[in-house]
Write an enzyme that holds these catalytic residues in place. Structure first.
Site, PDB file in Angstrom:
ATOM      1  N   ASP A 137      -3.541   6.211   6.357  1.00  0.00           N
ATOM      2  CA  ASP A 137      -3.998   7.474   6.927  1.00  0.00           C
ATOM      3  C   ASP A 137      -4.877   7.129   8.130  1.00  0.00           C
ATOM      4  OD1 ASP A 137      -4.860  10.080   7.249  1.00  0.00           O
ATOM      5  OD2 ASP A 137      -5.851  10.239   5.326  1.00  0.00           O
ATOM      6  N   GLU A 171       0.843  -1.195   0.000  1.00  0.00           N
ATOM      7  CA  GLU A 171       0.000   0.000   0.000  1.00  0.00           C
ATOM      8  C   GLU A 171       0.875   1.241   0.000  1.00  0.00           C
ATOM      9  OE1 GLU A 171      -2.423   1.475  -0.809  1.00  0.00           O
ATOM     10  OE2 GLU A 171      -4.009   1.645   0.682  1.00  0.00           O
TER      11      GLU A 171
HETATM   12  P1  IMP Z   1      -7.124   5.527   4.944  1.00  0.00           P
HETATM   13  O1  IMP Z   1      -8.237   4.593   4.646  1.00  0.00           O
HETATM   14  O2  IMP Z   1      -7.640   6.803   5.583  1.00  0.00           O
HETATM   15  O3  IMP Z   1      -5.996   4.939   5.731  1.00  0.00           O
HETATM   16  O4  IMP Z   1      -6.557   6.034   3.579  1.00  0.00           O
HETATM   17  C1  IMP Z   1      -5.754   5.277   2.809  1.00  0.00           C
HETATM   18  C2  IMP Z   1      -5.942   5.579   1.344  1.00  0.00           C
HETATM   19  O5  IMP Z   1      -6.242   6.959   1.116  1.00  0.00           O
HETATM   20  C3  IMP Z   1      -4.653   5.288   0.626  1.00  0.00           C
HETATM   21  O6  IMP Z   1      -4.819   4.102  -0.097  1.00  0.00           O
HETATM   22  C4  IMP Z   1      -4.460   6.472  -0.291  1.00  0.00           C
HETATM   23  O7  IMP Z   1      -4.862   6.121  -1.589  1.00  0.00           O
HETATM   24  C5  IMP Z   1      -5.362   7.553   0.203  1.00  0.00           C
HETATM   25  N1  IMP Z   1      -4.622   8.617   0.907  1.00  0.00           N
HETATM   26  C6  IMP Z   1      -4.522   8.829   2.230  1.00  0.00           C
HETATM   27  N2  IMP Z   1      -3.756   9.880   2.520  1.00  0.00           N
HETATM   28  C7  IMP Z   1      -3.331  10.354   1.327  1.00  0.00           C
HETATM   29  C8  IMP Z   1      -2.458  11.441   0.953  1.00  0.00           C
HETATM   30  O8  IMP Z   1      -1.913  12.203   1.761  1.00  0.00           O
HETATM   31  N3  IMP Z   1      -2.265  11.593  -0.396  1.00  0.00           N
HETATM   32  C9  IMP Z   1      -2.823  10.792  -1.326  1.00  0.00           C
HETATM   33  N4  IMP Z   1      -3.629   9.767  -1.010  1.00  0.00           N
HETATM   34  C10 IMP Z   1      -3.882   9.553   0.303  1.00  0.00           C
HETATM   35 MG    MG Z   2      -4.623   4.025  -2.227  1.00  0.00          MG
END
Ligand code: IMP
Ligand code: MG
Length: 171
Positions: free
Chosen positions: A99, A95
């Site tokens: 985030d 991955e």
């Molecule tokens: P989460 O579900 O909030 O952990 O987000 C993860 C997904 O969001 C990753 O697979 C990324 O594609 C996208 N993402 C999270 N933060 C960023 C960022 O700062 N830039 C670009 N994509 C992000």
């Molecule tokens: Mg992603």
């Protein structure tokens, strides 16, 4: 839009080499199946793969959680499933960035149900401060601040994936 370099090409290259060496060592004698989470992780995976000497195979999983914006929708959607059956396989999820952790949490739970022999997670970037669900990461490239990042596969509204380094973006 203003871009500020956060991680250089040289730093990425060195880290990818280091992660590749660890993975190569940890999976000696096994055939590793890489699961690349589209779209963001494809650049990272293609570089990482070329650091390995062990036999490996690749597959792709498409996940959508950001409705084309910098804000998470909180809804994780499977948009492309794997082509391989992963039962009894040694699987490593690749991955780009964690985030909130919601996306990886969904993926790990989904893949565990398919009964792989082993399931580990490798992420290039870890936004520790943004975490909403606890998730265990086996290989982490860089811990990064809680700002929006682009480049090296990561996008903002589908752009900037082609930047060879990682940058923060501000409007
Ligand atoms: P989460 O579900 O909030 O952990 O987000 C993860 C997904 O969001 C990753 O697979 C990324 O594609 C996208 N993402 C999270 N933060 C960023 C960022 O700062 N830039 C670009 N994509 C992000
Ligand atoms: Mg992603």
């Amino acid at each position: 839009m203003e871009l500020k370099k956060i991680i250089s090409i040289a730093e990425i290259r060195e880290k990818v080499k280091e992660l590749g060496a660890r993975i190569d060592n940890d999976y000696q004698g096994k055939v590793l199946l890489f699961v690349c989470i589209l779209k963001g992780a494809y650049v990272f995976m293609s570089d990482l793969l070329r650091e390995l000497n062990i036999p490996c195979e690749i597959d792709f999983m498409g996940i959508s959680s950001y409705n084309n914006s910098a804000e998470t929708s909180g809804v994780v959607r499977l948009v492309k499933d794997l082509t391989f059956d992963i039962q009894k396989r040694d699987v490593l999820i690749i991955e780009d960035i964690v985030d909130t952790g919601l996306t990886l949490d969904y993926i790990v739970k989904n893949l565990k149900l398919r009964l792989p022999k082993s399931l580990k997670v490798c992420v290039l970037l870890d936004k520790t401060d943004a975490r909403k669900v606890d998730i265990s990461l086996d290989y982490v490239g860089f811990k990064v601040p809680n700002v929006f990042l682009v480049g090296y596969g990561l996008d903002f509204k589908e752009h900037y994936r082609n930047l060879p380094y990682v940058a923060s973006i501000e409007s």
